[in-house]
Each structure stands twice: as C-alpha cells, then as structure tokens.
Design a protein around this motif. Structure first.
Motif, PDB file in Angstrom:
ATOM      1  N   HIS A  63       2.725   4.901   3.402  1.00  0.00           N
ATOM      2  CA  HIS A  63       2.484   5.584   2.108  1.00  0.00           C
ATOM      3  C   HIS A  63       3.769   6.193   1.988  1.00  0.00           C
TER       4      HIS A  63
ATOM      5  N   ALA B 294       1.426   3.868  -2.234  1.00  0.00           N
ATOM      6  CA  ALA B 294       1.708   2.885  -0.899  1.00  0.00           C
ATOM      7  C   ALA B 294       2.818   2.427  -1.086  1.00  0.00           C
TER       8      ALA B 294
ATOM      9  N   VAL C  60       1.273  10.828  -3.512  1.00  0.00           N
ATOM     10  CA  VAL C  60       1.131   9.892  -2.705  1.00  0.00           C
ATOM     11  C   VAL C  60       1.078   8.376  -3.173  1.00  0.00           C
TER      12      VAL C  60
ATOM     13  N   GLY D 135      -7.277   4.611  -0.674  1.00  0.00           N
ATOM     14  CA  GLY D 135      -6.481   4.970  -1.543  1.00  0.00           C
ATOM     15  C   GLY D 135      -7.039   5.882  -2.547  1.00  0.00           C
TER      16      GLY D 135
END
Length: 151
Positions: free
Chosen positions: A127, A150, A148, A99
C-alpha cells in the motif's frame, strides 16, 4: 475525535477496552491524565462496532457485534463522519486487506524491545502511504498521519 462517530474493534480487544474505559469513566481518579478522562467520555457516548465471530454480547449499550467484515464496508458507505479502528494489528490488517482503510494514524513511542508482534505482518498487499501530517505529542511521542492507497 470530533470527526469520528463510530469506533471499530476486534473481538479480542473489546472486553479489555470496555472494562478499562468504563473504570476510568466511573472514577476519573483512575485516569493517567486529562486525556484519558476525555477519551473515556468519548468512548461512552460513541457507537462501537465489534468485528467478531465468537463474541456473544457486548456490555456497552452503544455497541453492536458484526460477524462479517463486509458489514464494515456497508456501514462505511452510509452517511456520517469517520470510523476509527481502535488498534489491534490483526483488525487493521484485515481492514487494509479489504481496502477499508483510508487513513492511518500512527503514534510512535520509540522503544527497542528486541521482539514483539509486527504491526503490519498480516497485510497481504503493498500500500502506498502519503504523508498527511506529523506532530509531536508529548515527551518522546510523534503522531504521523498517512493517506492509504494501493500501489
């Protein structure tokens, strides 16, 4: 590059990267174009973090070797500008898996190879990518920027 104050590399990429940009800096005649000479000057003055369990030393004085990817998380929380992961599919996958990637910037140069290393094969989770921008970058190149997250 003005928004970047640290570059991150993997231990396999660093030696060749340092050699290449040092040679360009030593003799700008070696540069393929003005962009390469500009990047060589940027690389020489910008601190670099090398993530490696095996590399013992770095030739550049502005380079620090870290052994644990969690050290990147600590550095990311410190005040400063953006950190730039300088290529390497394994490095980027490792950072994404933890992450630690906020934005992906991809430079696409269309070539059909028929084989090669998949760019995101080491990424373990899905992602979501949100397009931030796109722009042409010379003949047959396009730069894509994605946030980006998740999913």
């Amino acid at each position: 590059m003005p928004q970047i104050d640290t570059c991150i590399l993997g231990g396999r990429m660093y030696p060749g990267y340092e050699q290449y940009w040092s040679a360009i800096l030593a003799s700008e005649d070696n540069a393929a174009g003005p962009g390469e000479a500009d990047y060589a000057r940027f690389a020489a003055r910008t601190p670099h973090i090398v993530l490696s369990r095996t590399l013992e030393r770095a030739a550049w004085s502005n380079t620090r070797i870290v052994r644990d990817i969690e050290d990147i998380r600590i550095l990311k929380q410190l005040p400063g500008k953006d950190m730039h992961a300088v290529g390497g599919a394994s490095l980027v996958a490792s950072l994404m898996n933890r992450g630690l990637v906020d934005e992906l910037r991809l430079v696409i140069r269309p070539v059909i190879l028929g084989a090669g290393k998949a760019l995101f094969s080491g990424v373990q989770e899905r992602h979501a990518l949100t397009l931030l921008g796109n722009r042409p970058a010379g003949a047959n190149l396009v730069c894509l920027s994605y946030a980006v997250g998740a999913s």
